[in-house]
Design a protein around this motif. Structure first.
Motif, PDB file in Angstrom:
ATOM      1  N   ASN A  47      15.999  28.240  11.098  1.00 35.79           N
ATOM      2  CA  ASN A  47      16.425  27.661  12.372  1.00 35.79           C
ATOM      3  C   ASN A  47      15.227  27.680  13.321  1.00 35.79           C
ATOM      4  O   ASN A  47      14.714  28.742  13.650  1.00 35.79           O
ATOM      5  CB  ASN A  47      17.589  28.466  12.954  1.00 35.79           C
ATOM      6  CG  ASN A  47      18.031  27.933  14.301  1.00 35.79           C
ATOM      7  OD1 ASN A  47      18.465  26.794  14.416  1.00 35.79           O
ATOM      8  ND2 ASN A  47      17.925  28.764  15.325  1.00 35.79           N
ATOM      9  N   ILE A  48      14.773  26.506  13.724  1.00 36.42           N
ATOM     10  CA  ILE A  48      13.595  26.416  14.590  1.00 36.42           C
ATOM     11  C   ILE A  48      14.026  26.033  15.996  1.00 36.42           C
ATOM     12  O   ILE A  48      14.447  24.915  16.259  1.00 36.42           O
ATOM     13  CB  ILE A  48      12.588  25.379  14.056  1.00 36.42           C
ATOM     14  CG1 ILE A  48      12.220  25.685  12.602  1.00 36.42           C
ATOM     15  CG2 ILE A  48      11.325  25.383  14.928  1.00 36.42           C
ATOM     16  CD1 ILE A  48      11.278  24.674  11.996  1.00 36.42           C
ATOM     17  N   GLY A  49      13.943  26.981  16.888  1.00 34.66           N
ATOM     18  CA  GLY A  49      14.168  26.736  18.307  1.00 34.66           C
ATOM     19  C   GLY A  49      12.920  27.164  19.043  1.00 34.66           C
ATOM     20  O   GLY A  49      11.808  26.937  18.579  1.00 34.66           O
ATOM     21  N   GLY A  50      13.069  27.804  20.180  1.00 37.54           N
ATOM     22  CA  GLY A  50      11.910  28.380  20.847  1.00 37.54           C
ATOM     23  C   GLY A  50      11.259  29.418  19.962  1.00 37.54           C
ATOM     24  O   GLY A  50      10.036  29.486  19.820  1.00 37.54           O
ATOM     25  N   ILE A  51      12.097  30.246  19.367  1.00 34.29           N
ATOM     26  CA  ILE A  51      11.692  31.218  18.352  1.00 34.29           C
ATOM     27  C   ILE A  51      12.284  30.771  17.025  1.00 34.29           C
ATOM     28  O   ILE A  51      13.413  30.279  16.977  1.00 34.29           O
ATOM     29  CB  ILE A  51      12.193  32.627  18.717  1.00 34.29           C
ATOM     30  CG1 ILE A  51      11.538  33.119  20.019  1.00 34.29           C
ATOM     31  CG2 ILE A  51      11.949  33.617  17.585  1.00 34.29           C
ATOM     32  CD1 ILE A  51      10.035  33.352  19.926  1.00 34.29           C
ATOM     33  N   SER A  52      11.549  30.926  15.942  1.00 31.45           N
ATOM     34  CA  SER A  52      12.078  30.568  14.625  1.00 31.45           C
ATOM     35  C   SER A  52      12.727  31.796  13.995  1.00 31.45           C
ATOM     36  O   SER A  52      12.268  32.924  14.180  1.00 31.45           O
ATOM     37  CB  SER A  52      10.972  30.032  13.726  1.00 31.45           C
ATOM     38  OG  SER A  52       9.957  31.004  13.540  1.00 31.45           O
ATOM     39  N   ASN A  53      13.813  31.564  13.276  1.00 32.92           N
ATOM     40  CA  ASN A  53      14.446  32.651  12.540  1.00 32.92           C
ATOM     41  C   ASN A  53      14.855  32.177  11.156  1.00 32.92           C
ATOM     42  O   ASN A  53      15.024  30.981  10.911  1.00 32.92           O
ATOM     43  CB  ASN A  53      15.631  33.246  13.307  1.00 32.92           C
ATOM     44  CG  ASN A  53      16.656  32.215  13.711  1.00 32.92           C
ATOM     45  OD1 ASN A  53      17.376  31.681  12.873  1.00 32.92           O
ATOM     46  ND2 ASN A  53      16.723  31.914  15.003  1.00 32.92           N
ATOM     47  N   VAL A  54      14.969  33.130  10.264  1.00 29.63           N
ATOM     48  CA  VAL A  54      15.286  32.854   8.869  1.00 29.63           C
ATOM     49  C   VAL A  54      16.531  33.630   8.472  1.00 29.63           C
ATOM     50  O   VAL A  54      16.693  34.796   8.838  1.00 29.63           O
ATOM     51  CB  VAL A  54      14.117  33.243   7.947  1.00 29.63           C
ATOM     52  CG1 VAL A  54      14.509  33.091   6.479  1.00 29.63           C
ATOM     53  CG2 VAL A  54      12.890  32.401   8.239  1.00 29.63           C
TER      54      VAL A  54
END
Length: 211
Positions: free
Chosen positions: A79-86
Motif C-alpha cells: 500500500n503506497i500512500g505518504g508512507i509505504s507499508n507491506v
C-alpha cells in the motif's frame, strides 16, 4: 442506499502525530459528529487499543488486505500512500504480518512542491529528467529504521524534509537528480522489505491512493 442499509462507518481520522515508542498516536477526527450527521454507527480510535496492547497502532490496512486479497499461495500486498507499508499474507496457520517499510510519496511530493511548485511529480516527469545519485541513495538507505524487524511503523516525524536535508548537507545536487534518487529510494525501501520479510510470496499486489 439508506443509513439503515449500512452496518457502520469506520473513520480513523487524519494522523497528525504518531509516536508508538512513546505509547500514543494522535488523530484529528469527529466520530460523534459524523454519526449524528449520517445517523449511522461510527467506529473510531482504532490505533489506541493496539498501542495499549503493545502494538504499533499502524499500519491499519493488513486486516482489510487479508479479507480482500488472501489466496491459496503466499502473497504480499503493498500500500503506497505518504508512507509505504507491506502486508504479508501467508498460507496455512501463520499470522498475517503488516508493517511500514519507509516513505511512499511523502518525500517525492515534498521535493516536487519545493522545486516545481507542484503538489506531486505527475507521471514521474521531473524524476525522468534526472540521474540516479548512488552516493545519496546510500546515505538514504543507511537510515536505521529500514533495518528494524517488524512490527514497526513510521511517519512524517522521521521522514521529513529536515531528515532529507541532513542527507543532502554539504553536497551540491540538481533538484531533478534528487527527485530521481528519491524515486529509487522509495522503490528500494519497498523491494528490500519484501525480499527480507516476504520472500516466499508468489505474487505482489500494489495499491494506494492516486494524487
Amino acid at each position: 442506499c439508506a443509513p439503515a442499509d449500512i452496518c457502520a462507518i469506520g473513520a480513523h481520522g487524519q494522523t497528525v502525530r504518531h509516536r508508538p515508542e512513546a505509547g500514543y498516536s494522535l488523530q484529528l477526527n469527529a466520530p460523534a459528529r459524523l454519526a449524528e450527521l449520517t445517523q449511522i454507527d461510527v467506529v473510531a480510535d482504532f490505533r489506541s487499543r493496539d498501542l495499549a496492547a503493545g502494538g504499533q497502532g499502524a499500519p491499519l490496512v493488513p486486516a482489510f488486505h487479508a479479507a480482500a486479497f488472501s489466496a491459496e499461495a503466499p502473497r504480499a500486498v503493498v500500500n503506497i500512500g505518504g508512507i509505504s507499508n507491506v502486508t504479508y499474507l501467508p498460507d496455512g496457520e501463520q499470522e498475517v504480518l503488516g508493517f511500514d517499510c519507509g516513505p511512499g510519496n511523502l518525500l517525492l511530493d515534498a521535493w516536487a512542491t519545493q522545486h516545481r511548485a507542484e503538489p506531486f511529480d505527475r507521471d514521474g516527469e521531473f524524476a525522468a529528467t534526472g540521474r540516479l545519485d548512488p552516493q545519496l541513495l546510500a546515505r538514504l538507505l543507511a537510515e536505521p529504521f529500514l533495518a528494524l524487524a517488524p512490527p514497526k511503523s513510521t511517519g512524517r516525524e522521521l521522514f521529513s524534509q529536515a531528515w532529507l536535508g541532513k542527507a543532502l548537507a554539504g553536497t551540491a545536487r540538481s533538484p531533478q537528480d534528487v527527485q530521481r534518487t528519491l524515486t529509487e529510494f522509495t522503490a528500494r525501501c519497498i523491494g528490500d522489505a519484501i525480499e527480507r520479510w516476504c520472500a516466499s510470496a508468489h505474487d505482489i499486489v500494489v495499491c494506494g491512493a492516486e494524487p
